[in-house]
Scaffold this motif. Sequence first.
Motif, PDB file in Angstrom:
ATOM      1  N   ARG A 129       0.843  -1.203   0.000  1.00  0.00           N
ATOM      2  CA  ARG A 129       0.000   0.000   0.000  1.00  0.00           C
ATOM      3  C   ARG A 129       0.880   1.257   0.000  1.00  0.00           C
ATOM      4  NH1 ARG A 129      -3.706  -1.916   2.774  1.00  0.00           N
ATOM      5  NH2 ARG A 129      -2.634  -1.886   4.761  1.00  0.00           N
ATOM      6  N   GLU A 130       1.949   1.236   0.781  1.00  0.00           N
ATOM      7  CA  GLU A 130       2.879   2.368   0.810  1.00  0.00           C
ATOM      8  C   GLU A 130       3.567   2.539  -0.541  1.00  0.00           C
ATOM      9  OE1 GLU A 130       5.610   1.993   4.076  1.00  0.00           O
ATOM     10  OE2 GLU A 130       3.977   1.744   5.521  1.00  0.00           O
TER      11      GLU A 130
ATOM     12  N   LEU B 176       4.567   1.399  -7.436  1.00  0.00           N
ATOM     13  CA  LEU B 176       3.780   0.346  -8.079  1.00  0.00           C
ATOM     14  C   LEU B 176       2.608   0.987  -8.798  1.00  0.00           C
ATOM     15  CD1 LEU B 176       3.379  -2.341  -5.250  1.00  0.00           C
ATOM     16  CD2 LEU B 176       4.860  -2.488  -7.242  1.00  0.00           C
ATOM     17  N   THR B 177       2.220   0.392  -9.907  1.00  0.00           N
ATOM     18  CA  THR B 177       0.990   0.822 -10.555  1.00  0.00           C
ATOM     19  C   THR B 177      -0.177   0.161  -9.833  1.00  0.00           C
ATOM     20  OG1 THR B 177       0.889  -1.038 -12.096  1.00  0.00           O
ATOM     21  CG2 THR B 177       2.160   0.906 -12.811  1.00  0.00           C
TER      22      THR B 177
ATOM     23  N   HIS C  16      -0.075  -3.423  -7.927  1.00  0.00           N
ATOM     24  CA  HIS C  16      -0.505  -3.500  -6.534  1.00  0.00           C
ATOM     25  C   HIS C  16      -1.575  -4.568  -6.366  1.00  0.00           C
ATOM     26  CE1 HIS C  16      -3.079  -2.307  -3.110  1.00  0.00           C
ATOM     27  NE2 HIS C  16      -1.920  -2.189  -2.508  1.00  0.00           N
ATOM     28  N   ALA C  17      -2.598  -4.530  -7.212  1.00  0.00           N
ATOM     29  CA  ALA C  17      -3.695  -5.494  -7.119  1.00  0.00           C
ATOM     30  C   ALA C  17      -3.182  -6.921  -7.285  1.00  0.00           C
ATOM     31  CB  ALA C  17      -4.750  -5.177  -8.167  1.00  0.00           C
ATOM     32  N   GLU C  18      -2.306  -7.127  -8.233  1.00  0.00           N
ATOM     33  CA  GLU C  18      -1.753  -8.466  -8.484  1.00  0.00           C
ATOM     34  C   GLU C  18      -0.971  -8.968  -7.274  1.00  0.00           C
ATOM     35  OE1 GLU C  18       1.657 -10.312 -11.365  1.00  0.00           O
ATOM     36  OE2 GLU C  18       0.280  -8.851 -12.241  1.00  0.00           O
ATOM     37  N   ARG C  19      -0.152  -8.112  -6.710  1.00  0.00           N
ATOM     38  CA  ARG C  19       0.692  -8.524  -5.586  1.00  0.00           C
ATOM     39  C   ARG C  19      -0.115  -8.721  -4.310  1.00  0.00           C
ATOM     40  NH1 ARG C  19       6.376  -5.309  -6.642  1.00  0.00           N
ATOM     41  NH2 ARG C  19       6.488  -5.848  -8.840  1.00  0.00           N
TER      42      ARG C  19
ATOM     43  N   GLU D 170      -3.182  -9.673  -4.202  1.00  0.00           N
ATOM     44  CA  GLU D 170      -3.892 -10.931  -4.426  1.00  0.00           C
ATOM     45  C   GLU D 170      -2.985 -12.113  -4.061  1.00  0.00           C
ATOM     46  OE1 GLU D 170      -5.417 -13.387  -8.275  1.00  0.00           O
ATOM     47  OE2 GLU D 170      -5.960 -11.259  -8.184  1.00  0.00           O
ATOM     48  N   GLY D 171      -1.722 -12.021  -4.447  1.00  0.00           N
ATOM     49  CA  GLY D 171      -0.757 -13.082  -4.116  1.00  0.00           C
ATOM     50  C   GLY D 171      -0.515 -13.186  -2.619  1.00  0.00           C
ATOM     51  N   VAL D 172      -0.455 -12.049  -1.950  1.00  0.00           N
ATOM     52  CA  VAL D 172      -0.231 -12.033  -0.496  1.00  0.00           C
ATOM     53  C   VAL D 172      -1.383 -12.719   0.233  1.00  0.00           C
ATOM     54  CG1 VAL D 172      -0.167 -10.507   1.530  1.00  0.00           C
ATOM     55  CG2 VAL D 172       1.242 -10.005  -0.455  1.00  0.00           C
ATOM     56  N   LEU D 173      -2.579 -12.463  -0.234  1.00  0.00           N
ATOM     57  CA  LEU D 173      -3.762 -12.983   0.454  1.00  0.00           C
ATOM     58  C   LEU D 173      -4.103 -14.418   0.058  1.00  0.00           C
ATOM     59  CD1 LEU D 173      -5.968  -9.778   0.330  1.00  0.00           C
ATOM     60  CD2 LEU D 173      -4.470 -10.572   2.170  1.00  0.00           C
ATOM     61  N   ALA D 174      -3.457 -14.927  -0.983  1.00  0.00           N
ATOM     62  CA  ALA D 174      -3.737 -16.303  -1.444  1.00  0.00           C
ATOM     63  C   ALA D 174      -3.159 -17.350  -0.506  1.00  0.00           C
ATOM     64  CB  ALA D 174      -3.180 -16.496  -2.849  1.00  0.00           C
TER      65      ALA D 174
END
Length: 61
Positions: free
Chosen positions: A39-40, A47-48, A52-55, A57-61
Amino acid sequence: MDLQKHAPVQDAAARSTAPRTSELRASDADRDRVADMLREALAEGRLTADEHAERVEGVLA
């Protein structure tokens, strides 16, 4: 003089009980920390929105 570094030696029992990388799981606190960092990075323009959304999503998977 021999200055080579050697990997630590593990006995067979330690190798058989140590979790494999694929078996390690992140804690909720770890995921929250990484999401905050992402987020920072988004807020700072590192990050675009898509990255951001892609990463996240990976963190929460």
